[in-house]
Design an enzyme around this catalytic site. Structure first.
Site, short mmCIF file in Angstrom:
data_model
loop_
_atom_site.label_atom_id
_atom_site.label_comp_id
_atom_site.label_asym_id
_atom_site.label_seq_id
_atom_site.Cartn_x
_atom_site.Cartn_y
_atom_site.Cartn_z
NE ARG A 206 -1.97 -1.37 3.52
CZ ARG A 206 -2.25 -1.07 4.77
NH1 ARG A 206 -3.39 -0.49 5.08
NH2 ARG A 206 -1.40 -1.35 5.74
CG ASN B 31 -3.77 -4.46 3.45
OD1 ASN B 31 -3.22 -4.47 2.36
ND2 ASN B 31 -3.10 -4.37 4.58
#
Length: 94
Positions: A18, A36
């Protein structure tokens, strides 16, 4: 402007996916978000110049050095006019 949503599966959590995605998107001038998912996948939305969005989609197929990407699913969507790029919280499913 175009918008692409991706779902990335494999070993993609706990490998700075990320944060690296946010860095890559910001460098390309792409807006959107990444998060996520509870099933171990990563979801991202990219909005911006078609060439830049395509570069980000291609980047997701490899990700950061520690990631092992098995599959990337891509959907084209209507742009929403997002601003900036953020890491979002994992959605809760209970």
């Amino acid at each position: 402007m175009i918008r692409s949503r991706v779902i990335v599966s494999g070993e993609v959590q706990g490998v700075f996916y990320r944060d690296t995605c946010r860095h890559e998107a910001t460098a390309q001038g792409v807006r959107g978000w990444v998060r996520n998912l509870p099933d171990g996948n990563v979801e991202a939305v990219f909005e911006g110049n078609p060439a830049a969005v395509q570069r980000l989609v291609e980047w997701t197929r490899q990700g950061p050095p520690l990631a092992i990407v098995d599959q990337v699913l891509v959907w084209e969507e209507q742009p929403e006019g997002l601003t900036g790029f953020e890491i979002r919280a994992t959605p809760w499913h209970g």
